[in-house]
Design an enzyme around this catalytic site. Structure first.
Site, PDB file in Angstrom:
ATOM      1  NE  ARG A  57      45.634  35.351  44.515  1.00 35.27           N
ATOM      2  CZ  ARG A  57      46.444  34.916  45.475  1.00 35.27           C
ATOM      3  NH1 ARG A  57      46.183  33.787  46.094  1.00 35.27           N
ATOM      4  NH2 ARG A  57      47.498  35.614  45.823  1.00 35.27           N
ATOM      5  CG  ASP A  58      41.337  42.635  42.319  1.00 34.71           C
ATOM      6  OD1 ASP A  58      40.140  42.543  42.680  1.00 34.71           O
ATOM      7  OD2 ASP A  58      41.986  43.699  42.409  1.00 34.71           O
ATOM      8  CG  LEU A  59      39.957  38.353  36.562  1.00 35.99           C
ATOM      9  CD1 LEU A  59      39.500  37.037  35.932  1.00 35.99           C
ATOM     10  CD2 LEU A  59      40.721  39.192  35.564  1.00 35.99           C
TER      11      LEU A  59
ATOM     12  CG  ASN B  45      41.879  45.248  38.016  1.00 38.36           C
ATOM     13  OD1 ASN B  45      42.267  46.413  38.131  1.00 38.36           O
ATOM     14  ND2 ASN B  45      41.800  44.430  39.048  1.00 38.36           N
TER      15      ASN B  45
ATOM     16  CB  SER C 198      37.171  43.678  44.054  1.00 42.39           C
ATOM     17  OG  SER C 198      38.428  44.260  43.787  1.00 42.39           O
TER      18      SER C 198
END
Length: 175
Positions: free
Chosen positions: A92-94, A98, A134
């Site tokens: 959920r935040d690739l 990261n 993001s």
């Protein structure tokens, strides 16, 4: 070592989910957690030092990737993501920030990191609803409150691949 100060219930749950995810996975392209311990004020995660830095910084220094150089990076990234999705883990935040490079000597030896927004689904059919991630990397279905699953991560992969090949953001808007 990461130090996390749990300040509220939602943050505490996020930290516990990250620890659960890191304890349950073992893939060469996903960051590992050596240990985790708690003090009166912080939860400490002992993680490896990866000297290559963020893929984001590598993209900035290169400007863009030629296709032959992007292929091994994406192969390892997709291998790790497939591994996570087989275990019903949605990151959920690739984003390039990261994806951490293990070494300064090559770009393809990377690790998916930062599982603070990750979720472990009960099944592939489950739909998640929390708006997170993001800006510029999240899938449309997440923003439209339609429910989403592992496929939302695949959208983020496409955005990252575009940035690697062009050296530009896919979405430049402020909203």
């Amino acid at each position: 070592m990461a130090c996390l100060a749990p300040t509220n219930r939602r943050v505490q749950q996020s930290i516990l989910t990250e620890i659960d995810v890191l304890r349950s996975i073992d893939h060469p392209n996903v960051i590992i957690m050596y240990e985790c311990f708690e003090t009166s004020k912080y939860i400490h995660l002992v993680l490896p030092f990866l000297e290559g830095g963020e893929l984001f910084e590598k993209i900035k220094s290169k400007g863009l990737y030629k296709e032959p150089h992007a292929i091994p990076v994406m192969r390892n990234f997709l291998s790790a993501l497939s591994y996570l999705h087989e275990r019903n883990i949605v990151h959920r935040d690739l984003k390039p920030e990261n994806l951490i490079l293990a070494s300064k000597n090559n770009d393809w030896d990377l690790r998916i990191a930062d599982f603070g927004l990750a979720s472990i689904m009960d099944s592939q059919d489950q739909k998640l609803s929390l708006r997170c991630g993001s800006p510029g990397y999240v899938a449309p279905e997440l923003l439209q409150d339609k429910g989403y699953n592992c496929q939302a991560d695949v959208f983020s992969v496409g955005v990252i691949f575009y940035i690697m090949l062009t050296g530009r953001l896919l979405f430049n808007g402020n909203d």
